[in-house]
Design an enzyme around this catalytic site. Structure first.
Site, PDB file in Angstrom:
ATOM      1  N   GLY A  19      70.693  51.059   8.085  1.00 27.00           N
ATOM      2  CA  GLY A  19      70.420  49.718   8.567  1.00 27.00           C
ATOM      3  C   GLY A  19      70.187  48.718   7.455  1.00 27.00           C
ATOM      4  O   GLY A  19      69.798  49.075   6.344  1.00 27.00           O
ATOM      5  N   ALA A  24      65.234  44.167   3.884  1.00 24.31           N
ATOM      6  CA  ALA A  24      65.347  45.493   3.273  1.00 24.31           C
ATOM      7  C   ALA A  24      66.603  46.224   3.737  1.00 24.31           C
ATOM      8  O   ALA A  24      67.193  45.901   4.770  1.00 24.31           O
ATOM      9  CB  ALA A  24      64.118  46.330   3.644  1.00 24.31           C
ATOM     10  N   VAL A  26      67.654  50.132   4.855  1.00 22.87           N
ATOM     11  CA  VAL A  26      66.971  51.313   5.380  1.00 22.87           C
ATOM     12  C   VAL A  26      67.909  52.507   5.278  1.00 22.87           C
ATOM     13  O   VAL A  26      69.076  52.430   5.680  1.00 22.87           O
ATOM     14  CB  VAL A  26      66.520  51.107   6.841  1.00 22.87           C
ATOM     15  CG1 VAL A  26      65.739  52.332   7.335  1.00 22.87           C
ATOM     16  CG2 VAL A  26      65.666  49.848   6.974  1.00 22.87           C
ATOM     17  N   ASP A 118      56.909  39.435  16.429  1.00 20.38           N
ATOM     18  CA  ASP A 118      58.313  39.775  16.207  1.00 20.38           C
ATOM     19  C   ASP A 118      58.694  41.025  16.998  1.00 20.38           C
ATOM     20  O   ASP A 118      59.378  41.919  16.508  1.00 20.38           O
ATOM     21  CB  ASP A 118      58.584  39.971  14.711  1.00 20.38           C
ATOM     22  CG  ASP A 118      60.075  39.948  14.380  1.00 20.38           C
ATOM     23  OD1 ASP A 118      60.830  39.240  15.074  1.00 20.38           O
ATOM     24  OD2 ASP A 118      60.489  40.648  13.436  1.00 20.38           O
TER      25      ASP A 118
END
Length: 198
Positions: A19, A24, A26, A118
């Site tokens: 991902g 970031a 992943v 979120d």
């Protein structure tokens, strides 16, 4: 202004890229049920914040376990399953019981002094053993009130749970609705149901 996403040049053969988000990359650590989240250079402060949040959540079964954290990375459980967004893509029905468990998970986070924020369809996973897991908790220390989960619950009961509402939605339609959602052209309950923001 947010700069461009750093380009991923190379990484270890012991990792599989699973991902890419706003802050970031992943990876899954091969042959282990672990995920490595490596933050972009301009987002490294989020690594420390997210590790701190996961430490506060360690005793709550609805969140991944944190195994390690550093200046620009964290290592947590790799969760096998489908996000709620993927459930819509694949036509996997999400029962009301699971929505109640998600609410319970968020309330438990509040009890340890966090402010869940979120919360969207890509941050909640139904595991292969039908457990609920909440991931990507980096914004759980923000001060602003976030009503997104309350709106999502409302959308579940007013729209998704109705027998006539399709349980499988093509990805291009979800993405189109996401675009419209971000422009705030849809009624709020429908906007939050389909928002796949990462």
């Amino acid at each position: 202004m947010i700069g461009p996403r750093p380009r991923l040049i190379n990484y270890s053969q012991d990792l599989t890229l699973i991902g890419t988000g706003r802050s970031a990359y992943v990876f899954k650590i091969k042959e282990k049920a672990l995920a490595l989240k490596v933050y972009f250079p301009q987002k490294e402060q989020i690594a420390v914040e997210e590790a701190t949040i996961y430490r506060k959540l360690q005793h709550i079964e609805y969140y991944p376990t944190l195994y390690d954290g550093g200046r620009n990375y964290i290592v947590i459980d790799f969760i096998e399953g489908h996000t709620l967004f993927q459930c819509l893509q694949k036509g996997i029905f999400v029962p009301e019981k699971k929505f109640k468990e998600i609410s319970e998970a968020l309330e438990m986070a509040k009890e340890v002094g966090l402010n869940p924020a979120d919360i969207h369809l890509k941050n909640i996973i139904l595991t292969s053993s039908e457990e609920v897991k909440v991931i990507d908790v980096a914004r759980f220390m923000q001060q602003e009130k976030d009503n997104q989960w309350n709106d999502l619950e409302r959308a579940y009961h007013k729209v998704y749970s109705k027998f006539y509402f399709p349980k499988k939605i093509p990805t291009f339609i979800l993405n189109l609705i996401s675009f419209i959602y971000k422009k705030r052209y849809l009624p709020k309950p429908i906007r939050v149901l389909f928002d796949p923001t990462e």
